[in-house]
Motif scaffolding. Sequence first.
Motif, PDB file in Angstrom:
ATOM      1  N   TYR A 157      -0.367   5.039   0.412  1.00 40.48           N
ATOM      2  CA  TYR A 157      -1.822   5.121   0.212  1.00 40.48           C
ATOM      3  C   TYR A 157      -2.605   4.402   1.305  1.00 40.48           C
ATOM      4  O   TYR A 157      -2.087   3.507   1.976  1.00 40.48           O
ATOM      5  CB  TYR A 157      -2.191   4.532  -1.149  1.00 40.48           C
ATOM      6  CG  TYR A 157      -1.429   5.155  -2.290  1.00 40.48           C
ATOM      7  CD1 TYR A 157      -1.759   6.419  -2.764  1.00 40.48           C
ATOM      8  CD2 TYR A 157      -0.346   4.487  -2.882  1.00 40.48           C
ATOM      9  CE1 TYR A 157      -1.049   7.005  -3.807  1.00 40.48           C
ATOM     10  CE2 TYR A 157       0.362   5.067  -3.919  1.00 40.48           C
ATOM     11  CZ  TYR A 157       0.015   6.324  -4.377  1.00 40.48           C
ATOM     12  OH  TYR A 157       0.712   6.901  -5.401  1.00 40.48           O
ATOM     13  N   LEU A 196      -5.588  -1.575  -3.012  1.00 39.78           N
ATOM     14  CA  LEU A 196      -5.834  -0.141  -3.160  1.00 39.78           C
ATOM     15  C   LEU A 196      -7.168   0.184  -3.820  1.00 39.78           C
ATOM     16  O   LEU A 196      -7.599   1.334  -3.822  1.00 39.78           O
ATOM     17  CB  LEU A 196      -4.702   0.492  -3.981  1.00 39.78           C
ATOM     18  CG  LEU A 196      -3.299   0.339  -3.382  1.00 39.78           C
ATOM     19  CD1 LEU A 196      -2.242   0.840  -4.361  1.00 39.78           C
ATOM     20  CD2 LEU A 196      -3.180   1.088  -2.057  1.00 39.78           C
ATOM     21  N   LEU A 232      -4.649   7.491  -6.673  1.00 39.67           N
ATOM     22  CA  LEU A 232      -3.296   6.972  -6.849  1.00 39.67           C
ATOM     23  C   LEU A 232      -2.497   7.878  -7.778  1.00 39.67           C
ATOM     24  O   LEU A 232      -3.056   8.537  -8.655  1.00 39.67           O
ATOM     25  CB  LEU A 232      -3.346   5.560  -7.446  1.00 39.67           C
ATOM     26  CG  LEU A 232      -4.142   4.510  -6.669  1.00 39.67           C
ATOM     27  CD1 LEU A 232      -4.164   3.190  -7.450  1.00 39.67           C
ATOM     28  CD2 LEU A 232      -3.571   4.301  -5.271  1.00 39.67           C
ATOM     29  N   GLU A 242      -5.503   1.798   2.358  1.00 39.92           N
ATOM     30  CA  GLU A 242      -6.113   0.607   1.755  1.00 39.92           C
ATOM     31  C   GLU A 242      -7.530   0.952   1.265  1.00 39.92           C
ATOM     32  O   GLU A 242      -8.294   1.628   1.960  1.00 39.92           O
ATOM     33  CB  GLU A 242      -6.186  -0.520   2.795  1.00 39.92           C
ATOM     34  CG  GLU A 242      -6.535  -1.860   2.194  1.00 39.92           C
ATOM     35  CD  GLU A 242      -6.238  -3.016   3.137  1.00 39.92           C
ATOM     36  OE1 GLU A 242      -6.933  -4.042   3.011  1.00 39.92           O
ATOM     37  OE2 GLU A 242      -5.313  -2.906   3.972  1.00 39.92           O
ATOM     38  N   TYR A 244      -2.751  -4.625  -7.505  1.00 38.41           N
ATOM     39  CA  TYR A 244      -3.216  -3.472  -6.711  1.00 38.41           C
ATOM     40  C   TYR A 244      -4.579  -3.683  -6.062  1.00 38.41           C
ATOM     41  O   TYR A 244      -5.282  -2.711  -5.765  1.00 38.41           O
ATOM     42  CB  TYR A 244      -3.242  -2.199  -7.571  1.00 38.41           C
ATOM     43  CG  TYR A 244      -1.897  -1.845  -8.159  1.00 38.41           C
ATOM     44  CD1 TYR A 244      -0.847  -1.421  -7.344  1.00 38.41           C
ATOM     45  CD2 TYR A 244      -1.662  -1.944  -9.525  1.00 38.41           C
ATOM     46  CE1 TYR A 244       0.395  -1.103  -7.880  1.00 38.41           C
ATOM     47  CE2 TYR A 244      -0.417  -1.629 -10.073  1.00 38.41           C
ATOM     48  CZ  TYR A 244       0.596  -1.213  -9.242  1.00 38.41           C
ATOM     49  OH  TYR A 244       1.818  -0.899  -9.780  1.00 38.41           O
ATOM     50  N   THR A 303       0.818  -1.223   0.000  1.00 39.92           N
ATOM     51  CA  THR A 303       0.000   0.000   0.000  1.00 39.92           C
ATOM     52  C   THR A 303       0.851   1.272   0.000  1.00 39.92           C
ATOM     53  O   THR A 303       0.368   2.326  -0.433  1.00 39.92           O
ATOM     54  CB  THR A 303      -0.949   0.037   1.219  1.00 39.92           C
ATOM     55  OG1 THR A 303      -0.183  -0.196   2.410  1.00 39.92           O
ATOM     56  CG2 THR A 303      -2.037  -1.017   1.100  1.00 39.92           C
TER      57      THR A 303
END
Length: 269
Positions: free
Chosen positions: A161, A217, A170, A163, A214, A158
């Motif tokens: 950022y 995210l 992003l 979660e 990803y 992560t």
Amino acid sequence: MEKTFRDYEAVDVSAAVKEHYRKMRKKQTVDYVQRMQKKYLTYDKPMGLWEAMGHLNKLIDVSDPDLDLPNVQHLIQSAEAIREDNRPDWMQLTGLIHDLGKIMFLWGSDEDGTSQAEQWGTVGDVFVVGCKFPDTCVYPEFNELNPDMADARYNTPTGIYEEGCGMDNLNLAWGHDEYLYQVLSNHKENKLPKEAMVMIRYHSFYPWHTGGSYKELLNEGDKEYLELIKDFNKYDLYTKSQKIYDLEDVRDYYQPIAEKYLGKGPINW
């Protein structure tokens, strides 16, 4: 035999393609992306749509293993395939302009990877900066070359950022997708639907839309994004051929659509 696209391990993939991705992975850091955003998102270079399209007659995408024609040909091929399938006019226009951010080379520099000769800051599959690079990146062996991957702030799944923060929060590697998205977001006459803007912003984000990376995210809304990109990708990828178009020959058809969604005036790049 059916043509295979995006085979980066094929024996005839040029050394230049591989070198492009080595530089891209090594140099696209959090700091670099922030610098490029500040440098290029100035919106002080007015230029009409058709003039911009014409400039892509002078650019061949060095990251593309499938096509060695000037980039404007790929744009027309994509748009014409969308048109042939009777998809909405806004999607036809999206096909025609989706790579237009590559005109960054007009005011780019070798040092930034944004020139005609050095394109690692303009083209190629993008990834998230500020968190660990996944092995779904093209040539994942180059991931470790990036200094951010030795920085504890940036080398976890992560990274910087939250979660589930969602794709719109992003920072992706700098390139033509994000550049055109931001330019059109700033363009007051832009009436393209959100779906078109998603297609423009994320069509090169292959580790996500094709690699499945990803997941930590993403949020619920990103599932809709994925369907949009997979739909658009059919026309972005599988329409590539050696067929040559003249931009002026298709302009009469696309100009009214362009004026409907982008207005008649110049766009501030």
